[in-house]
Design a protein around this motif. Structure first.
Motif, PDB file in Angstrom:
ATOM      1  N   GLU A   1       5.910  -0.960  -9.470  1.00  9.22           N
ATOM      2  CA  GLU A   1       4.567  -0.374  -9.438  1.00  9.22           C
ATOM      3  C   GLU A   1       4.552   1.149  -9.480  1.00  9.22           C
ATOM      4  O   GLU A   1       3.545   1.749  -9.861  1.00  9.22           O
ATOM      5  N   VAL A   2       5.651   1.809  -9.109  1.00 12.07           N
ATOM      6  CA  VAL A   2       5.604   3.255  -8.868  1.00 12.07           C
ATOM      7  C   VAL A   2       5.333   4.068 -10.127  1.00 12.07           C
ATOM      8  O   VAL A   2       4.753   5.164 -10.043  1.00 12.07           O
TER       9      VAL A   2
ATOM     10  N   PRO B   1      -2.352   0.040  -4.909  1.00 11.85           N
ATOM     11  CA  PRO B   1      -1.988   0.796  -6.116  1.00 11.85           C
ATOM     12  C   PRO B   1      -3.167   1.328  -6.917  1.00 11.85           C
ATOM     13  O   PRO B   1      -3.187   2.497  -7.311  1.00 11.85           O
ATOM     14  N   ASN B   2      -4.184   0.490  -7.159  1.00 10.06           N
ATOM     15  CA  ASN B   2      -5.309   0.942  -7.988  1.00 10.06           C
ATOM     16  C   ASN B   2      -6.093   2.069  -7.315  1.00 10.06           C
ATOM     17  O   ASN B   2      -6.559   3.002  -7.980  1.00 10.06           O
TER      18      ASN B   2
ATOM     19  N   VAL C   1      -3.983   5.348  -7.561  1.00  8.32           N
ATOM     20  CA  VAL C   1      -4.096   5.959  -8.891  1.00  8.32           C
ATOM     21  C   VAL C   1      -5.365   6.820  -8.958  1.00  8.32           C
ATOM     22  O   VAL C   1      -5.342   7.954  -9.456  1.00  8.32           O
TER      23      VAL C   1
ATOM     24  N   GLN D   1       3.146   3.821 -12.316  1.00  7.06           N
ATOM     25  CA  GLN D   1       1.726   4.043 -12.592  1.00  7.06           C
ATOM     26  C   GLN D   1       1.173   5.243 -11.832  1.00  7.06           C
ATOM     27  O   GLN D   1       0.046   5.683 -12.079  1.00  7.06           O
ATOM     28  N   PHE D   2       1.993   5.803 -10.919  1.00  2.00           N
ATOM     29  CA  PHE D   2       1.541   6.957 -10.141  1.00  2.00           C
ATOM     30  C   PHE D   2       1.984   8.291 -10.752  1.00  2.00           C
ATOM     31  O   PHE D   2       1.851   9.344 -10.127  1.00  2.00           O
TER      32      PHE D   2
ATOM     33  N   HIS E   1       0.871  -1.163   0.000  1.00  2.00           N
ATOM     34  CA  HIS E   1       0.000   0.000   0.000  1.00  2.00           C
ATOM     35  C   HIS E   1       0.914   1.221   0.000  1.00  2.00           C
ATOM     36  O   HIS E   1       2.055   1.153   0.460  1.00  2.00           O
ATOM     37  N   TYR E   2       0.403   2.330  -0.519  1.00  2.00           N
ATOM     38  CA  TYR E   2       1.232   3.530  -0.662  1.00  2.00           C
ATOM     39  C   TYR E   2       0.536   4.726  -0.031  1.00  2.00           C
ATOM     40  O   TYR E   2      -0.670   4.919  -0.216  1.00  2.00           O
TER      41      TYR E   2
ATOM     42  N   ARG F   1       9.022  -4.991  -5.901  1.00  3.48           N
ATOM     43  CA  ARG F   1       7.623  -4.762  -6.256  1.00  3.48           C
ATOM     44  C   ARG F   1       7.317  -3.271  -6.335  1.00  3.48           C
ATOM     45  O   ARG F   1       6.634  -2.813  -7.259  1.00  3.48           O
ATOM     46  N   ALA F   2       7.803  -2.490  -5.377  1.00  2.00           N
ATOM     47  CA  ALA F   2       7.523  -1.055  -5.369  1.00  2.00           C
ATOM     48  C   ALA F   2       8.114  -0.349  -6.585  1.00  2.00           C
ATOM     49  O   ALA F   2       7.469   0.507  -7.200  1.00  2.00           O
TER      50      ALA F   2
ATOM     51  N   ALA G   1       6.109   3.342   0.293  1.00  2.00           N
ATOM     52  CA  ALA G   1       5.648   1.966   0.123  1.00  2.00           C
ATOM     53  C   ALA G   1       5.591   1.282   1.485  1.00  2.00           C
ATOM     54  O   ALA G   1       6.576   1.270   2.225  1.00  2.00           O
TER      55      ALA G   1
END
Length: 249
Positions: A67-68, A233-234, A237, A70-71, A9-10, A63-64, A26
């Motif tokens: 994923e980052v 993440p979703n 966003v 997409q932000f 989670h962020y 993982r972070a 993260a």
């Protein structure tokens, strides 16, 4: 770890002068198949006892970094990623090379991340980790001292740590608008950080009163439930899209 049950989670980090989102931290969660979502306080200690904290740390960082991106905002600017580094990982002289190699794998610039290390962990192992911290700074990796103000010996050692950021512990932020001692601790932490050429971020900001006081005493950035809880993440966003839309009005 083998079943890949950990998720991230962020939590957004906000620049207090401009209101822009400058970073995301993260934070790992265990998505247990039977118990549901488990928070770090309930498994980090056990991972350390079992000698698995380093494995978990690399899993989180990989993982972070994946994923980052997409932000990114509408200008394709990716917020700086704050990663928590275990002191156990910082005992390994190979850590700086392995970390920068991971950045290259994900095509993330070195100034796009900051490593957070808890104050208590630094003090307990400073003589063993200082070499690794110095090597990280030589590679231009930014370092943050997390939970600043909770230790007892940090003041005399602070000048020896090549950190670029101080993170004020949430316990001081929580009552700083009603408790003069907490307010003084937060204010002096900001002064010390700035005098040493560091940025200062406050965590655990939950009220407008806290935010206004932090602005008044010159804090650079903040994160906390006033802005957002840590989000998958979703959901982040979607939150970023709504936040940027409000900022553009």
């Amino acid at each position: 770890i083998e079943r890949n049950e950990f998720v991230l989670h962020y939590q957004p980090q906000i620049d207090l002068a401009s209101g822009t989102v400058t970073g995301v931290e993260a934070l790992v969660r265990w998505q247990h198949p039977e118990r549901g979502l488990i928070f770090p306080d309930d498994f980090i200690g056990r991972a350390e006892e079992l000698g698995l904290i380093d494995d978990l740390g690399w899993l989180v960082m990989d993982r972070a970094l994946d994923e980052v991106k997409q932000f990114a905002n509408k200008n394709q600017v990716v917020p700086r990623l704050a990663l928590n580094a275990s002191v156990q990982s910082l005992l390994d002289l190979k850590f700086p090379d392995r970390f920068t190699s991971l950045l290259r794998k994900h095509d993330i610039p070195v100034d796009g991340v900051i490593l957070e290390i808890t104050e208590s962990g630094l003090i307990n192992e400073l003589s063993h980790t200082l070499d690794v911290l110095t090597r990280l700074r030589m590679k231009s990796v930014h370092l943050s001292i997390d939970d600043f103000g909770t230790g007892y010996a940090m003041m005399q050692q602070l000048v020896n740590i090549p950190a670029t950021e101080l993170k004020i512990d949430r316990n001081f932020v929580k009552n700083m608008h009603v408790n003069s001692s907490d307010r003084i601790m937060a204010e002096k932490s900001i002064e010390i950080g700035h005098e040493l050429g560091m940025k200062v971020i406050a965590e655990g900001v939950e009220t407008e009163q806290q935010l206004e006081l932090l602005r008044r005493v010159g804090c650079d950035s903040a994160q906390g439930y006033l802005y957002s809880r840590p989000l998958p993440p979703n959901e982040l966003v979607r939150w970023l899209g709504e936040y940027h839309a409000r900022m553009d009005r």
